[in-house]
Motif scaffolding. Structure first.
Motif, short mmCIF file in Angstrom:
data_model
loop_
_atom_site.label_atom_id
_atom_site.label_comp_id
_atom_site.label_asym_id
_atom_site.label_seq_id
_atom_site.Cartn_x
_atom_site.Cartn_y
_atom_site.Cartn_z
N GLU A 114 0.84 -1.21 0.19
CA GLU A 114 0.10 0.05 0.08
C GLU A 114 0.85 1.17 0.02
N THR A 115 0.78 2.17 -0.82
CA THR A 115 1.14 3.62 -0.84
C THR A 115 0.38 4.75 -0.10
N MET A 171 -3.52 3.88 -1.29
CA MET A 171 -3.62 3.17 -2.40
C MET A 171 -3.16 1.95 -2.02
N THR A 172 -4.15 0.79 -2.28
CA THR A 172 -3.65 -0.48 -2.03
C THR A 172 -3.50 -1.23 -3.33
N ALA A 173 -2.15 -1.44 -3.74
CA ALA A 173 -1.93 -1.80 -5.05
C ALA A 173 -2.33 -3.56 -5.25
N GLY A 174 -2.13 -4.25 -4.10
CA GLY A 174 -2.86 -5.72 -4.12
C GLY A 174 -1.91 -6.43 -5.36
N SER A 175 -2.84 -6.91 -6.37
CA SER A 175 -2.49 -7.90 -7.25
C SER A 175 -1.87 -7.16 -8.37
N GLY A 176 -2.06 -5.80 -8.31
CA GLY A 176 -1.11 -5.04 -9.34
C GLY A 176 -1.94 -3.67 -10.03
N ILE A 177 -1.07 -2.70 -9.93
CA ILE A 177 -1.68 -1.56 -10.51
C ILE A 177 -0.49 -0.66 -11.18
N ILE A 178 -0.61 -0.02 -12.12
CA ILE A 178 0.22 0.79 -12.93
C ILE A 178 -0.24 2.22 -12.88
N HIS A 179 0.51 2.93 -12.06
CA HIS A 179 0.15 4.25 -11.88
C HIS A 179 1.25 5.39 -12.07
N GLU A 207 -7.72 -7.45 -4.77
CA GLU A 207 -8.08 -6.20 -5.58
C GLU A 207 -7.73 -5.17 -5.32
N PRO A 208 -7.05 -4.21 -6.29
CA PRO A 208 -6.70 -3.13 -5.79
C PRO A 208 -7.57 -2.02 -5.73
N ARG A 209 -7.36 -1.07 -4.82
CA ARG A 209 -8.25 -0.16 -4.32
C ARG A 209 -7.63 1.39 -4.00
N TYR A 210 -8.57 2.53 -4.18
CA TYR A 210 -7.85 3.66 -3.59
C TYR A 210 -9.04 4.21 -2.35
N GLN A 211 -8.59 4.74 -1.34
CA GLN A 211 -9.22 5.64 -0.48
C GLN A 211 -8.72 7.08 -0.68
N ASP A 212 -9.32 8.07 -1.47
CA ASP A 212 -9.17 9.23 -1.44
C ASP A 212 -9.81 9.93 -0.32
N VAL A 213 -9.01 10.77 0.34
CA VAL A 213 -9.80 11.62 1.30
C VAL A 213 -9.37 13.21 1.28
N LYS A 214 -10.41 13.89 1.07
CA LYS A 214 -10.02 15.20 1.26
C LYS A 214 -9.93 15.79 2.16
N SER A 215 -9.34 17.03 2.46
CA SER A 215 -8.93 17.57 3.72
C SER A 215 -9.80 17.93 4.64
#
Length: 304
Positions: free
Chosen positions: A66-67, A96-104, A133-141
């Motif tokens: 995870e990044t 960001m949970t890359a998990g099985s794979g993500i290119i970004h 499974e890859p996933r994002y948690q985008d959190v605004k301020s």
């Protein structure tokens, strides 16, 4: 009986270059595994000179980790192989949970004055979840709660709990806590910590006295480790404190306030095979990951 954590190690962040030529400082990384388990590295990217960061981090893969990107000033544009894209702005966080794979890609842009200030933390995933499974948690301020204690201490709760508030980043496998804490002058802050969890503080402004101890700062010169016991009991900007086990951590200030990131997580305790942006359990799993990246089968999930 409540036991206060003591200092295990103090590290001064070191300059390095990553991505396409981004100048940053690394608080810890490859050589400290498994000392910070479940965490893998912490990078501090701050500059008033756009030439230090505008080349950014063009398209690259991740698997098994995870990044966590936390921006305090400026913008970071991002996009990925799942079709996600957006901007991480001042005060925002992306988990960001890359998990099985993500290119970004992540491309720092700075603020209107050319200032960029942010941090990226890498967290490992247990073997059972490396191919999730890859996933994002985008959190605004504005979604990040801030607690102000009676003595003026401010705590932004990104993940975990503090002062009765729960952070917006949730359902993370290693049960992490991520707090942004500012302690005013001549004040003290005590925070409960979970037994058995790895806990560290990274100072980003000012200076503070942790655990009422004089820090012994470790550093490296030409591959040789040295230690320097400080004359005063303060840990200053761009310095990391790793704690021993215990039920709580404590920091105090005198004539200068301190701001730091307090991060903790449950250790995984598994073998680590790490090359570049991919972290697995075995060398064979690493080989498979990069073979898949070369032959175009790295991404296991379709675009949204």
């Amino acid at each position: 009986m409540t036991e206060r954590r003591k200092i295990r190690n103090v590290l001064k962040s070191k300059p390095t270059v990553e991505g396409a030529g981004v100048h940053l400082k690394r608080a810890f990384g490859y050589s400290q595994v498994p000392l910070f388990d479940p965490f893998l590295l912490l990078d501090d990217f701050r500059s008033k000179n756009p030439e230090d960061y505008v080349k950014g981090f063009p398209w690259h893969p991740h698997r098994g980790i995870e990044t966590i990107t936390y921006v305090l000033r400026g913008d970071v544009e991002h996009g990925d192989s799942m079709g996600n894209k957006g901007i991480i702005s001042s005060g925002d966080i992306q988990w960001m949970t890359a998990g099985s794979g993500i290119i970004h890609q992540e491309m720092p842009k700075g603020d209107p004055n050319g200032v960029m200030l942010g941090f990226q933390l890498w967290a490992n995933l247990p073997k059972a979840y490396k191919m999730m499974e890859p996933r994002y948690q985008d959190v605004k301020s504005e979604r990040i709660p801030e607690i102000i204690q009676p003595n003026g201490t401010k705590v932004r709760v990104i993940c975990g709990k503090a002062g009765g508030k729960k952070g917006p980043v949730q359902d993370i496998i290693t049960d992490p806590e991520y707090l942004d804490i500012t302690v005013p002058v001549r004040s003290e802050f005590v925070h409960p910590t979970k037994r058995g969890h790895t806990v560290f503080a990274y100072v980003i402004e000012g200076k503070g006295c942790f655990c009422k101890e004089k820090p012994q700062i470790s550093y490296e010169i030409e591959g040789v480790n040295y230690f320097d016991i400080q004359r005063e009991p303060f840990v200053s900007n761009e310095t990391l404190v790793l704690f021993e086990d215990g039920d709580q951590m404590m920091v105090s200030t005198e004539d200068e306030a301190v701001r730091f990131l307090l991060i903790s997580g449950k250790p995984i305790g598994e073998p680590v095979a790490w090359y570049g942006p991919v972290v697995m359990n075995t060398e064979d799993e690493l080989r498979i990951a990069f073979e898949e990246y070369r032959n175009g089968t790295f991404i296991k999930q379709k675009k949204v």
